[in-house]
Design a protein around this motif. Structure first.
Motif, short mmCIF file in Angstrom:
data_model
loop_
_atom_site.label_atom_id
_atom_site.label_comp_id
_atom_site.label_asym_id
_atom_site.label_seq_id
_atom_site.Cartn_x
_atom_site.Cartn_y
_atom_site.Cartn_z
N ALA A 45 0.91 -1.11 0.02
CA ALA A 45 0.10 -0.01 0.10
C ALA A 45 0.82 1.07 -0.01
O ALA A 45 0.53 2.33 -0.87
N GLU A 46 1.91 1.17 0.77
CA GLU A 46 2.74 2.45 0.88
C GLU A 46 3.57 2.68 -0.31
O GLU A 46 3.53 3.69 -0.87
N LYS A 47 3.99 1.54 -1.04
CA LYS A 47 4.82 1.69 -2.33
C LYS A 47 4.24 2.05 -3.48
O LYS A 47 4.49 3.01 -4.09
N LEU A 48 2.86 1.60 -3.43
CA LEU A 48 2.00 2.00 -4.53
C LEU A 48 1.05 3.36 -4.15
O LEU A 48 0.49 3.90 -4.95
N ASN A 49 1.24 3.62 -2.85
CA ASN A 49 0.49 4.83 -2.57
C ASN A 49 -1.01 4.70 -2.52
O ASN A 49 -1.88 5.69 -3.17
N VAL A 50 -1.41 3.75 -2.22
CA VAL A 50 -2.91 3.60 -1.96
C VAL A 50 -3.30 3.14 -0.76
O VAL A 50 -2.32 2.94 0.01
N SER A 51 -4.59 2.92 -0.57
CA SER A 51 -5.09 2.43 0.93
C SER A 51 -4.77 0.85 1.03
O SER A 51 -4.76 0.24 0.25
N ARG A 52 -4.78 0.79 2.06
CA ARG A 52 -4.52 -0.85 2.35
C ARG A 52 -5.79 -1.61 1.85
O ARG A 52 -6.01 -2.65 1.55
N ASN A 53 -6.79 -0.83 1.90
CA ASN A 53 -8.24 -1.38 1.55
C ASN A 53 -8.09 -1.86 0.12
O ASN A 53 -8.44 -2.87 -0.25
N VAL A 54 -7.55 -0.98 -0.67
CA VAL A 54 -7.52 -1.05 -2.20
C VAL A 54 -6.59 -2.07 -2.40
O VAL A 54 -7.01 -3.19 -3.20
N VAL A 55 -5.46 -2.20 -1.81
CA VAL A 55 -4.71 -3.40 -1.95
C VAL A 55 -5.32 -4.70 -1.48
O VAL A 55 -4.89 -5.76 -2.22
N ARG A 56 -5.85 -4.78 -0.47
CA ARG A 56 -6.57 -5.98 0.07
C ARG A 56 -7.79 -6.68 -1.09
O ARG A 56 -7.94 -7.64 -1.35
N GLU A 57 -8.20 -5.69 -1.63
CA GLU A 57 -9.29 -6.10 -2.62
C GLU A 57 -8.68 -6.58 -3.82
O GLU A 57 -9.06 -7.53 -4.40
N ALA A 58 -7.33 -5.99 -4.26
CA ALA A 58 -6.84 -6.66 -5.42
C ALA A 58 -6.06 -7.86 -5.16
O ALA A 58 -6.17 -9.00 -5.70
N LEU A 59 -5.64 -8.09 -3.55
CA LEU A 59 -4.94 -9.45 -3.25
C LEU A 59 -6.20 -10.45 -3.15
O LEU A 59 -5.96 -11.55 -3.22
N SER A 60 -7.33 -10.14 -2.56
CA SER A 60 -8.52 -10.81 -2.51
C SER A 60 -8.59 -11.64 -4.09
O SER A 60 -9.05 -12.90 -4.02
#
Lengths: 227, 227
Positions: A45-60
């Motif tokens: 999330a930090e590297k891509l500068n987005v919220s952890r939420n968005v990262v979790r949706e992609a990882l899901s």
DNA sequence: CGAAATCTTTTTGTAAGTCAAATATAGTTA
DNA sequence: TAACTATATTTGACTTACAAAAAGATTTCG
């Protein structure tokens, strides 16, 4: 040059889409293999500068496909996806387009005509006996059941010894039946079950070409429905 | 009866997994079709008694597969998924198992042997001319390129007129090449490009059986690699 | 009265923070 | 040295908050 062309796409792509794409590209570029451990959600999330939420949706999404696995509270690793997992989830005759359904119906014909070489390369005595048992049982029934019909063809896929191929057929089966039932009006003059014994015979003591001819004859009514 | 059997699965299934499954079952059971509008995220979350976050992760998966679409800030509707979308995302030779890769390699052989009927049913003059042009160009090169090789086979898939089939081949192509390159050591005595003209000839003025024999000859080195 | 402009509501997209629980590691004690 | 304890890390899940777009409702004005 017309600048409009560069404006067209637009595509309404969300952050989650972008993160998903970035991650998959990242895995591919770095040749990540199953077992390799991945950076944590927060780091991504930090590297891509987005919220952890968005990262979790992609990882899901990636987790659903089996590309990654999360060992709860220990971190994520690459995994070995089931190649047909994504296919399985969209196998819903109500939402697939009619043209796609018909494409799949044709695919079956291609597969069953094409599998001949592998059947002959890998058939065993036991396989033939099983096929004969299926045919015999079918003949003994007053009315041929769809279950016995399916059993015969499924056995053929089994005999190729190709696991992916076999699972592929199981996934496609509901689509075959759905499309077949929709087309039943096209009156089939030659009920196929009478040809099953011919196929077994070719498989048992004939050549590859004999088999293909028998199979072609057997599938003829279906070909009529498509070409 | 041994109760242990009932304890085994366990499977570490997350809330998101459960919601995803519930949603897909819900769509199927109620025969949802593309265009039908869906309940909002909050409503789903309340009905299932989970957080909106979990619902969004599940919906994100379905959105990726194309099962649903979200018209931003207007609600969600059912959509028509691309049947091969899920497959496309896992097509990474690094993460697929060796056995799966080889299964796919075999699948190609099955497909190219099996497509004969459709080629003959749908071929046109123009198709044949295009194939001849490809063969001619190939013959003029000092060394046969992999690009020209692919072009020929891709054209055959095109000629079946089956869009899904065609896209399937495009997706599988990288896997073919990857597996082929890994197996190159198995020395192929008969370079295949010399047989392309034979295939075209069979397609132009031969019978379906002629074509299959030509194709079988052409693919022989590949069969040697698998059976 | 009717058309245009404005406001309100609804709903998804994105962010941020909190907490629980399991695991690995480091540190401590016997 | 071995066993125990404390701590840090990390994912899973929940909550709250707000922006923005679109649709519908309301108001304003000609």
């Amino acid at each position: 040059m017309n600048d409009k062309q560069n404006l067209v796409p637009l595509g309404n792509i969300s952050m989650t889409d972008r993160v998903e794409n970035k991650l998959r590209a990242y895995f591919l570029k770095n040749a990540f293999k199953p077992g390799d451990s991945l950076p944590g959600e927060i780091e991504i999330a930090e590297k891509l500068n987005v919220s952890r939420n968005v990262v979790r949706e992609a990882l899901s999404r990636l987790r659903m496909l089996g590309i990654i696995e999360s060992r709860t509270r220990r971190g994520m690793i690459m995994a070995r996806p089931d190649i047909l997992g994504g296919l399985e989830r969209v196998m819903n005759p109500f939402i697939l387009g009619q043209d796609t359904l018909e494409d799949i119906f044709e695919l079956r014909l291609i597969l069953e005509m094409g599998m001949a070489e592998f059947l002959f390369a890998r058939k065993t005595e036991k396989d033939i006996e099983e096929l004969e048992a299926i045919v015999k049982k079918q003949a003994s029934l007053n009315e041929p059941t769809i279950e016995e019909e399916i059993k015969f063809h499924t056995k053929l896929y089994d005999m190729t010894g190709n696991e992916t191929f076999k699972r592929f057929q199981i996934l496609l089966q509901p689509i075959f039946n759905h499309t077949f039932n929709n087309k039943k009006k096209h009156k089939i003059h030659t009920p196929d079950h009478i040809y099953h014994d011919g196929i077994v015979k070719a498989l048992k003591s004939g050549s590859v070409e004999d088999f293909r001819l028998a199979m072609k004859k057997h599938l003829k009514p279906y070909f009529k429905m498509t070409v």
